[in-house]
Structures are given as structure tokens and as C-alpha cells.
Design an enzyme around this catalytic site. Structure first.
Site, PDB file in Angstrom:
ATOM      1  N   ASP A  32       1.105  -1.346  -0.075  1.00 26.21           N
ATOM      2  CA  ASP A  32      -0.144  -0.073   0.236  1.00 26.21           C
ATOM      3  C   ASP A  32       0.792   1.321  -0.053  1.00 26.21           C
ATOM      4  OD1 ASP A  32      -2.532  -1.715   0.614  1.00 26.21           O
ATOM      5  OD2 ASP A  32      -1.383  -1.987   2.325  1.00 26.21           O
ATOM      6  N   ARG A 281       6.318 -10.627  -5.582  1.00 28.08           N
ATOM      7  CA  ARG A 281       5.219 -10.735  -4.817  1.00 28.08           C
ATOM      8  C   ARG A 281       3.997  -9.894  -4.929  1.00 28.08           C
ATOM      9  NH1 ARG A 281       6.886 -10.509   1.750  1.00 28.08           N
ATOM     10  NH2 ARG A 281       5.931  -8.137   1.810  1.00 28.08           N
ATOM     11  N   GLU A 283       2.169  -6.531  -5.444  1.00 27.76           N
ATOM     12  CA  GLU A 283       1.580  -6.084  -6.474  1.00 27.76           C
ATOM     13  C   GLU A 283       2.904  -5.086  -7.101  1.00 27.76           C
ATOM     14  OE1 GLU A 283      -2.178  -4.028  -6.272  1.00 27.76           O
ATOM     15  OE2 GLU A 283      -1.438  -2.407  -7.301  1.00 27.76           O
TER      16      GLU A 283
HETATM   17  O1  TRH Z   1       4.960  -5.788   0.543  1.00 23.08           O
HETATM   18  P1  TRH Z   1       3.823  -6.692  -0.382  1.00 23.08           P
HETATM   19  O2  TRH Z   1       3.504  -8.160  -0.233  1.00 23.08           O
HETATM   20  O3  TRH Z   1       2.535  -5.655  -0.500  1.00 23.08           O
HETATM   21  C1  TRH Z   1       1.337  -6.305  -0.475  1.00 23.08           C
HETATM   22  C2  TRH Z   1       0.682  -6.261  -1.634  1.00 23.08           C
HETATM   23  O4  TRH Z   1       0.626  -5.127  -2.303  1.00 23.08           O
HETATM   24  C3  TRH Z   1      -0.644  -6.885  -1.906  1.00 23.08           C
HETATM   25  O5  TRH Z   1      -1.141  -6.819  -3.142  1.00 23.08           O
HETATM   26  C4  TRH Z   1      -1.378  -5.774  -1.080  1.00 23.08           C
HETATM   27  O6  TRH Z   1      -2.762  -6.212  -0.868  1.00 23.08           O
HETATM   28  C5  TRH Z   1      -0.784  -6.030   0.313  1.00 23.08           C
HETATM   29  O7  TRH Z   1       0.567  -5.473   0.419  1.00 23.08           O
HETATM   30  C6  TRH Z   1      -1.359  -4.985   1.521  1.00 23.08           C
HETATM   31  O8  TRH Z   1       4.455  -6.601  -1.842  1.00 23.08           O
HETATM   32  P2  TRH Z   1       4.679  -5.537  -2.822  1.00 23.08           P
HETATM   33  O9  TRH Z   1       3.313  -4.834  -3.487  1.00 23.08           O
HETATM   34  O10 TRH Z   1       5.449  -6.171  -3.894  1.00 23.08           O
HETATM   35  O11 TRH Z   1       5.363  -4.659  -2.194  1.00 23.08           O
HETATM   36  C7  TRH Z   1       6.890  -4.726  -1.981  1.00 23.08           C
HETATM   37  C8  TRH Z   1       7.372  -3.373  -2.065  1.00 23.08           C
HETATM   38  O12 TRH Z   1       8.790  -3.315  -1.451  1.00 23.08           O
HETATM   39  C9  TRH Z   1       7.694  -2.958  -3.614  1.00 23.08           C
HETATM   40  O13 TRH Z   1       7.720  -1.581  -3.688  1.00 23.08           O
HETATM   41  C10 TRH Z   1       9.248  -3.382  -3.585  1.00 23.08           C
HETATM   42  C11 TRH Z   1       9.798  -3.006  -2.262  1.00 23.08           C
HETATM   43  N1  TRH Z   1      11.033  -3.589  -1.799  1.00 23.08           N
HETATM   44  C12 TRH Z   1      11.956  -2.749  -1.841  1.00 23.08           C
HETATM   45  O14 TRH Z   1      11.892  -1.602  -1.751  1.00 23.08           O
HETATM   46  N2  TRH Z   1      13.288  -3.294  -1.232  1.00 23.08           N
HETATM   47  C13 TRH Z   1      13.381  -4.617  -1.030  1.00 23.08           C
HETATM   48  O15 TRH Z   1      14.514  -5.298  -0.731  1.00 23.08           O
HETATM   49  C14 TRH Z   1      12.398  -5.612  -1.571  1.00 23.08           C
HETATM   50  C15 TRH Z   1      12.574  -6.906  -1.246  1.00 23.08           C
HETATM   51  C16 TRH Z   1      11.232  -4.936  -1.848  1.00 23.08           C
END
Ligand code: TRH
Length: 386
Positions: A32, A281, A283
Site C-alpha cells: 500500500d 510478490r 503488486e
Molecule cells: O509487500 P507486499 O506483499 O505488499 C502487499 C501487496 O501489495 C498486496 O497486493 C497488498 O494487498 C498488500 O501489500 C496490502 O508486496 P509488494 O506490493 O511487492 O510491495 C513490496 C515493495 O517493497 C515494492 O515496492 C518493492 C519494495 N522492496 C524494496 O523496496 N526493497 C526490497 O528489498 C524488497 C524485497 C522490496
């Protein structure tokens, strides 16, 4: 920089630059915060918009944006005013011209009352979660009346009948420059203090808790060619550590795993660009892995009612056409097992054998996506036409 003039319901166009408020309630994890922060930054940088991001938990944002101080309830980063917002205890602030409620979060009652009291009503949009399902195009931009206000649904998506995907201007050019420069890649690995095994297949691994991980690590350790896996901090870090055994080196057979800290959001892009295959994973990391132009395995956000199975299938349905049938089947099987739609072990040898075909296919598919307008620009256009 592209600018649009905004019409507000029943009103002449305002003289000053439009102001946007984006509201984000963190449900769990980073997604989010990640999506709203990315959108806010792009609106400021590329559309010259004044943006306040109201967020109810600063910690996830601080992980993505290391310069941010989670103890400060108001601060400005990269031109975005970031404000802590907690429940209905909301300050009396001037309402913005455009109000984005992310992922159907409930706006503070006081703020909605102030929106309704404005002589010129603000535009109010609910920015929804990403899905490749067919119904999305039919619901995109539908109104939802809240007299005297009107709210509209805005759906991200993969076709031009949807709101599109977040993609900042110049992203793909920066990616190409990085991917074609061994010097930039070497500097990136140095900055992370690590050195991928020479000739290894480089994989990044980010996901939710997953009992299939052990089977995958086992298969990786037995491959005839080396695999080097970058593991930024997630729940999988502890699981992988358990698999290797306490106090042991993170090496087994032909597999080396490199645990990393959670990277800043912009650095995570470099990691995706630098690897041959990315496990992602939710979004936002999924969309970033798409733009990385490399094959990916997606762990979709699990929902209690298994609604994510249909979403996963919908993505496979739009992603697979163009792959020959055996490749499409291997792709599908691998994703379904990684998501535990069934309990078969992920078939790594089959997947590895199709990686070159997947890479070609991914780039062809991406060319279609790239031709579409990005989400921030679509949002700006939508509010500008009233
Ligand atoms: O963290 P998430 O599992 O977020 C989830 C999903 O958005 C899901 O759809 C939603 O319903 C829920 O939140 C509430 O996965 P997501 O969306 O990939 O977000 C991770 C963020 O973290 C993305 O912007 C990439 C970032 N990231 C980093 O900045 N550094 C890192 O080392 C990693 C592994 C990820």
C-alpha cells in the site's frame, strides 16, 4: 513535463496549480505504501502537481525510502508532503482539488465533510488493486455517487481499457543502460558488498511464507550449473536460514544464497535488472519485475477466500499467449505450485530449460505493455477531462 488543466465538478478551472491528496491505510506489508509513494513521487516529478501523501503508518514507507524519519508526523521527501494520519482524529486542513483514496481506504469523516462543504467539489477517486481479470475494464472509471460528491473507481491494469501500470518516464531507458553496462552492474554488486558466483544464474527471491521454498532450494542445490540467489530481507530469509542450518554457510551443492538487507525502493529496481530471474510478490514488486524485462515467478498476495487463484489464472491467461503449448504449461505449473494452488513440487529443471524462451516471450509481451500510457498520466488525464 506534461500539464493538464483540471475541471472541478460544476466549476470554472482554478487559477493555481492543482493540489492532490492521496490517502493510504497500510493493511500489511509494503504494497500500500509502495504504490502510493511511487504514484505521489511521479505526480510531483513529471506532472508538476502538489501532492500530500496521508499515510497511517510511516514504518513501511521508511523501509522503502531510507531518508524518511518515521518519528516525524510531517515531512517532505522528493517534493511530496508526507503526513501521518491516524483514524478519525484528523486535522482541519484545506481540502485538495483531487482526492485519491487508495485501495478503498476509508477517508476521515471530517475530511469528507470538508469535501462536501467546498463550493467547488473536489474530484474523488478510489485507486483499486491491480488485477488482470476481465471485469476490470468494465468497472474502470465507473462512478459511485456520494451526494453531493461523486467518487470514481480507477483500476490499474494491463490493457488500454484500464488505468494502466505505474511506470515513470525514462525507466526503461535507465534499465537498458544498466543492463548493457557490466561496469554499472559490477558497481551495484560492490555497493551491496557481494559478488555473484561467476557463470551462475542470478536469481532474486522475494515472497511470502512458502512451504515450497525447501523443495526449490533442494532443486537449486542439485542443478548441474551454479545458481546464485540474492535474498533481500523478507520472511523467506528465516526460512532459507533454517534450510541451510544454523551457523552454516549459505551454500549447498551448486547453490549459493546471499542474504541482503531490505533495499531502498530504487535499489531494488537495480537488483531486479541485474538478475536473470526474479521471484516477486504482491503488486508493486511484481510490476517492477515486469519492467525489468526478465522472466519472473509471481507469488500473488494470498486471500482467505482463495480469490487470488482466479487473479493468478487471469494473469496467466493474458501472459501466456505466444508461448508454445509445452512452455505455457510449464510456466503455469510452476506458478501454480509456487502459489500452492496445488502441492506438486515446483519443477525447477523444466522451468530452467524454458528460461531462454521465457525471456524472449517476456520481452515481446513487454513491448505491448510499454506502448500503453502509464497509470499516473492516465489519472491526470482522467481528472482533467472532468
Ligand atoms: O509487500 P507486499 O506483499 O505488499 C502487499 C501487496 O501489495 C498486496 O497486493 C497488498 O494487498 C498488500 O501489500 C496490502 O508486496 P509488494 O506490493 O511487492 O510491495 C513490496 C515493495 O517493497 C515494492 O515496492 C518493492 C519494495 N522492496 C524494496 O523496496 N526493497 C526490497 O528489498 C524488497 C524485497 C522490496
Amino acid at each position: 513535463m506534461q500539464k493538464f488543466r483540471f475541471s472541478l465538478i460544476g466549476s470554472p478551472l482554478p487559477e493555481r496549480a492543482p493540489r492532490w491528496d492521496i490517502f493510504c491505510a497500510v493493511i500489511d506489508h509494503y504494497g500500500d505504501a509502495a504504490v502510493t509513494w511511487r504514484l505521489a513521487r511521479q505526480l510531483v516529478a513529471e506532472h508538476g502537481i502538489t501532492v500530500r501523501l496521508w499515510i497511517d503508518h510511516l514504518q513501511p514507507l521508511a523501509a522503502l525510502c531510507p531518508g524518511l524519519d518515521p518519528a516525524l508526523p510531517a515531512q517532505r521527501r522528493l517534493g511530496v508532503d508526507i503526513c501521518l494520519w491516524r483514524g478519525d482524529d484528523f486535522p482541519a486542513v484545506e481540502v485538495a482539488d483531487i482526492v485519491i483514496e487508495a485501495f478503498a481506504c476509508e477517508l476521515p469523516t471530517r475530511y469528507v465533510a470538508a469535501m462536501a462543504a467546498r463550493p467547488i467539489k473536489p474530484r474523488w477517486l478510489n485507486l483499486e488493486y491491480l488485477s488482470a481479470e476481465d471485469w476490470v475494464a468494465g468497472c474502470h472509471t465507473l462512478p459511485s455517487p456520494h451526494p453531493p460528491l461523486a467518487k470514481h473507481f480507477f483500476f490499474p491494469g494491463f490493457t488500454s481499457s484500464t488505468g494502466g501500470l505505474l511506470r515513470e518516464s525514462g525507466l526503461l531507458e535507465r534499465r537498458d543502460a544498466f543492463q548493457s553496462s557490466p561496469t554499472m552492474q559490477a558497481a551495484f554488486w560492490r555497493q551491496l558488498n557481494c559478488q555473484p558466483t561467476a557463470q551462475a544464474l542470478k536469481v532474486s527471491l522475494f515472497g511470502y511464507d512458502n512451504p515450497q521454498l525447501n523443495k526449490l532450494l533442494q532443486a537449486w542445490s542439485q542443478t548441474p550449473t551454479p545458481i546464485w540467489c540474492a535474498l533481500p530481507q523478507s520472511i523467506l530469509t528465516a526460512s532459507a536460514g533454517t534450510w541451510f542450518g544454523a551457523g552454516k554457510a549459505w551454500r549447498c551443492g551448486n547453490l549459493t544464497v546471499q542474504p541482503l538487507p531490505f533495499l531502498a525502493q530504487d535499489d531494488y529496481d537495480y537488483l531486479l535488472w541485474a538478475c536473470d530471474l526474479n521471484f516477486v510478490r504482491g503488486e508493486d514488486s511484481f510490476v517492477r519485475a515486469l519492467w525489468a524485462g526478465r522472466p519472473l515467478a509471481w507469488h500473488i498476495y494470498p486471500q482467505d477466500d482463495a480469490a487470488h487463484h482466479a487473479k493468478l489464472q487471469a494473469l496467466l491467461d493474458i501472459y501466456s499467449p505466444g508461448l508454445d503449448t509445452p512452455c505455457a504449461e510449464i510456466l503455469r505449473e510452476f506458478w501454480l505450485s509456487w502459489n500452492r494452488v496445488h502441492d506438486h513440487a515446483p519443477d525447477w529443471p523444466a522451468w530452467q530449460a524454458i528460461l531462454p524462451a521465457l525471456r524472449r516471450h517476456h520481452q515481446t509481451w513487454l513491448a505491448q505493455l510499454t506502448a500503453q500510457t502509464d497509470l499516473a498520466t492516465n489519472l491526470v488525464k482522467f481528472v482533467s477531462i472532468g
